[in-house]
Design an enzyme around this catalytic site. Structure first.
Site, PDB file in Angstrom:
ATOM      1  N   HIS A 129      65.220  84.868  63.699  1.00  0.00           N
ATOM      2  CA  HIS A 129      66.076  84.527  64.829  1.00  0.00           C
ATOM      3  C   HIS A 129      66.185  83.027  65.052  1.00  0.00           C
ATOM      4  O   HIS A 129      65.362  82.246  64.574  1.00  0.00           O
ATOM      5  CB  HIS A 129      65.570  85.205  66.106  1.00  0.00           C
ATOM      6  CG  HIS A 129      64.269  84.652  66.625  1.00  0.00           C
ATOM      7  ND1 HIS A 129      63.065  85.194  66.298  1.00  0.00           N
ATOM      8  CD2 HIS A 129      64.005  83.609  67.434  1.00  0.00           C
ATOM      9  CE1 HIS A 129      62.095  84.511  66.880  1.00  0.00           C
ATOM     10  NE2 HIS A 129      62.641  83.534  67.590  1.00  0.00           N
ATOM     11  N   HIS A 249      66.829  75.941  64.341  1.00  0.00           N
ATOM     12  CA  HIS A 249      66.101  76.335  63.137  1.00  0.00           C
ATOM     13  C   HIS A 249      65.826  77.837  63.143  1.00  0.00           C
ATOM     14  O   HIS A 249      65.979  78.509  64.161  1.00  0.00           O
ATOM     15  CB  HIS A 249      64.770  75.577  63.051  1.00  0.00           C
ATOM     16  CG  HIS A 249      63.860  75.851  64.210  1.00  0.00           C
ATOM     17  ND1 HIS A 249      63.824  75.050  65.339  1.00  0.00           N
ATOM     18  CD2 HIS A 249      62.948  76.843  64.444  1.00  0.00           C
ATOM     19  CE1 HIS A 249      62.937  75.524  66.191  1.00  0.00           C
ATOM     20  NE2 HIS A 249      62.396  76.625  65.686  1.00  0.00           N
TER      21      HIS A 249
END
Length: 314
Positions: A129, A249
């Site tokens: 995620h 990220h």
């Protein structure tokens, strides 16, 4: 009751199983599995939470990790994020990268401290995620209104689905510096979709008195009324939006100790050897998710503007 009803092979096939060569059976199984469509995103949400095995924070139950936000009775832990389930082909370069880093780290005695996010303890692939919020929490009377406010903000924003790609490999710490994460940095997508989604998420989160992610600039201190937002021009909607592209990220592994110079050097070497394969991956972003307690709400990005309306409904 079965989740999916498949037709029985006994009803469709008149040839006895023992009459089929072993190679034919294997080929039929491979062909059948390859034809199955991927599971919908909402199916995975049914199993998004793990079983509670203790009412207290016990790091020994989950790899030494410590609870960052203390549990308070009546508060619902909340997280906003974009979820990615890598395909089988996409798992290959990701797994290879982590395995190579672990192998190289074993030479310096650090391999045991790196844990992958790709596979569960039972060997099942796990979703990855992109965070759009810090770990936050809402009281019972707030949680429904918060999710409604977020849904309205996304629906009226005009942010369309977009693709993201990887920019490099790095180590980052959490806010409390209790864990360090091996992450894939993300390139800034077309039309600045990630910054816009974070801006909207932070704005709604701050309206409900919670801290924003990646920024300390207050975007809106006015308490949400729960009513539909007034129509805003594009310039007003994105007023105060920061470029936080370097912060986005996807975490693929973690460790409890700060990476030393040897590990950082090995990581740079591994990145040089493996990023070429990861550069071919494009992730389509079509929704974000709000997880409040164990309830996951899918919030799709608008794909088209309603007929007769402008981008922001005017």
């Amino acid at each position: 009751m079965a989740l999916v009803d498949y037709s029985s092979s006994d009803e469709d096939e008149s040839v006895a199983v023992e009459d089929l060569p072993c190679s034919s059976l294997k080929r039929k199984r491979d062909e059948t599995s390859s034809d199955l469509p991927p599971l919908p995103s909402k199916f995975h949400d049914l199993y998004a939470s793990t079983t509670r095995v203790s009412t207290r924070d016990d790091p020994s139950l989950h790899g030494g990790r410590k609870r960052v936000t203390p549990h308070i009775e009546g508060n619902w832990p909340t997280h906003l994020y974009i979820e990615w389930y890598p395909s089988a082909a996409e798992y290959v370069p990701l797994t290879s990268l982590i395995s190579t880093l672990k192998d190289k780290c074993s030479v310096i005695g650090a391999e045991g401290g790196i844990r992958s996010f790709l596979i569960s303890d039972l060997g099942a692939p796990l979703p990855l995620h992109i965070s759009l919020s810090r770990p936050i929490a809402f009281a019972t009377e707030q949680k429904g209104a918060f999710v409604d406010s977020l849904q309205r903000a996304i629906k009226s924003s005009g942010v369309r689905p977009f693709n993201i790609t990887f920019a490099g490999l790095d180590w980052v710490a959490n806010f409390e510096k209790t864990r360090w994460f091996l992450v894939l940095r993300l390139r800034r997508p077309d039309f600045d979709g990630l910054n816009k989604l974070l801006h909207l998420s932070n704005k709604v989160v701050q309206e409900y008195g919670q801290p924003a992610l990646y920024t300390k600039i207050p975007l809106n201190t006015k308490k949400s009324t729960g009513k539909s937002p007034s129509k805003k021009s594009p310039s007003a909607l994105w007023a105060g939006m920061e470029d936080l592209s370097d912060a986005f990220h996807i975490s693929i592994a973690w460790t409890l100790t700060s990476p030393d110079s040897d590990l950082l050097k090995l990581t740079k070497t591994v990145a040089t050897d493996h990023m070429k394969g990861l550069d071919q991956i494009q992730i389509e972003i079509g929704e974000l998710k709000s997880k409040v307690g164990n309830v996951v709400t899918n919030i799709p990005l608008p794909k088209a503007v309603s007929v007769g309306k402008g981008l922001f409904g005017s």
